[in-house]
Design a protein around this motif. Structure first.
Motif, PDB file in Angstrom:
ATOM      1  N   MET A  70     -31.655 -33.357 -36.387  1.00  0.00           N
ATOM      2  CA  MET A  70     -31.174 -32.070 -35.896  1.00  0.00           C
ATOM      3  C   MET A  70     -29.705 -31.858 -36.281  1.00  0.00           C
ATOM      4  N   ASN A  71     -29.364 -30.610 -36.543  1.00  0.00           N
ATOM      5  CA  ASN A  71     -28.002 -30.270 -36.934  1.00  0.00           C
ATOM      6  C   ASN A  71     -27.128 -30.126 -35.683  1.00  0.00           C
ATOM      7  N   ASP A  72     -26.701 -31.238 -35.130  1.00  0.00           N
ATOM      8  CA  ASP A  72     -25.932 -31.204 -33.885  1.00  0.00           C
ATOM      9  C   ASP A  72     -24.456 -30.885 -34.116  1.00  0.00           C
TER      10      ASP A  72
ATOM     11  N   ASP B 120     -23.556 -34.804 -39.211  1.00  0.00           N
ATOM     12  CA  ASP B 120     -24.209 -35.892 -38.461  1.00  0.00           C
ATOM     13  C   ASP B 120     -25.534 -36.307 -39.096  1.00  0.00           C
TER      14      ASP B 120
ATOM     15  N   GLN C 102     -27.250 -38.720 -31.518  1.00  0.00           N
ATOM     16  CA  GLN C 102     -27.551 -37.457 -32.195  1.00  0.00           C
ATOM     17  C   GLN C 102     -27.280 -37.554 -33.690  1.00  0.00           C
ATOM     18  N   ARG C 103     -26.733 -38.685 -34.096  1.00  0.00           N
ATOM     19  CA  ARG C 103     -26.558 -38.936 -35.529  1.00  0.00           C
ATOM     20  C   ARG C 103     -27.916 -39.362 -36.100  1.00  0.00           C
ATOM     21  N   CYS C 104     -28.295 -38.779 -37.199  1.00  0.00           N
ATOM     22  CA  CYS C 104     -29.546 -39.131 -37.879  1.00  0.00           C
ATOM     23  C   CYS C 104     -30.776 -38.902 -37.009  1.00  0.00           C
ATOM     24  N   ASN C 105     -30.747 -37.899 -36.180  1.00  0.00           N
ATOM     25  CA  ASN C 105     -31.952 -37.583 -35.388  1.00  0.00           C
ATOM     26  C   ASN C 105     -32.694 -36.386 -35.985  1.00  0.00           C
TER      27      ASN C 105
HETATM   28 CA   LIG Z   1     -28.250 -34.683 -35.416  1.00  0.00          CA
END
Ligand SMILES: [Ca+2]
Ligand SMILES: [Ca+2]
Length: 206
Positions: free
Chosen positions: A146-148, A154, A141-144
């Motif tokens: 989206m603000n996870d 992230d 979810q890092r650098c995908n």
């Molecule tokens: Ca993310």
């Protein structure tokens, strides 16, 4: 004197004899005396024992290495961090581990020892820590985009070290909380504002 001299000669003779015998045994001559055979066999047994111990230690180390969490690392689709199943071929996304659904054939992605105490029970490579250390997300979810993490650490944080927006993304300051510094190009010119500057509607092309 006559009695002493032969005794000295006798000792010398005995010493020479012992020295010669030891040297012979030191050179691993074929054994010809029961005492020599016993000592040599003792040496061989010790060497054999050492070899056996070394073999067992190697097997244990190899076993531990194969069971090590790092050996589960794999690159899933789009080069995202993945978890390698027991079949050593199936690579599932990190975020599919401990999500309540068995993705590996044997269900090893949902084992209690892996999911019992999240995130501590997870291998470190599966976890990304947000700027607020009380929050974490899965490594994929890092650098995908989206603000996870909720604070965009992230996506924009120094520890995330993300590259620029990819080809499928448009760089701008998003209107919506779910994005951080890029919005998906598929949202360009869809009649809805996604960038504060409206660039998604007037400049970007899907
Ligand atoms: Ca993310
Ligand atoms: Ca799963």
């Amino acid at each position: 004197m006559n009695k002493t001299h032969p005794q000295i000669n006798g000792n010398v003779a005995t010493f020479e004899s012992t020295k010669s015998f030891s040297e012979e045994r030191g050179r691993c001559q074929p054994c010809c005396a029961p005492a020599g055979c016993t000592r040599r066999h003792g040496c061989i047994s010790a060497v054999a024992l050492l070899v056996l111990v070394a073999a067992v230690a190697l097997a244990v180390a190899l076993g531990l290495l194969l069971r090590a969490p790092a050996s589960r690392f794999c690159a899933a689709s789009n080069n995202r961090t993945g978890f390698l199943c027991d079949d050593r071929a199936t690579c599932i996304l990190a975020s599919q581990v401990c999500d309540g659904v068995g993705h590996c054939t044997g269900g090893e992605d949902e084992l209690e020892e892996l999911c019992g105490d999240l995130p501590r029970s997870l291998p470190g490579f599966l976890v990304f820590r947000c700027s607020d250390p009380t929050y974490w997300v899965y490594a994929d979810q890092r650098c995908n985009g989206m603000n996870d993490c909720g604070d965009c650490s992230d996506e924009m944080g120094s520890s995330a070290a993300c590259p620029q927006c990819g080809l499928e993304w448009w760089s701008c300051s998003p209107v919506h909380y779910e994005y951080c510094s890029c919005v998906p190009r598929r949202l360009c010119r869809d009649g809805v504002q996604h960038c504060l500057s409206w660039s998604d509607e007037f400049i970007c092309r899907p």
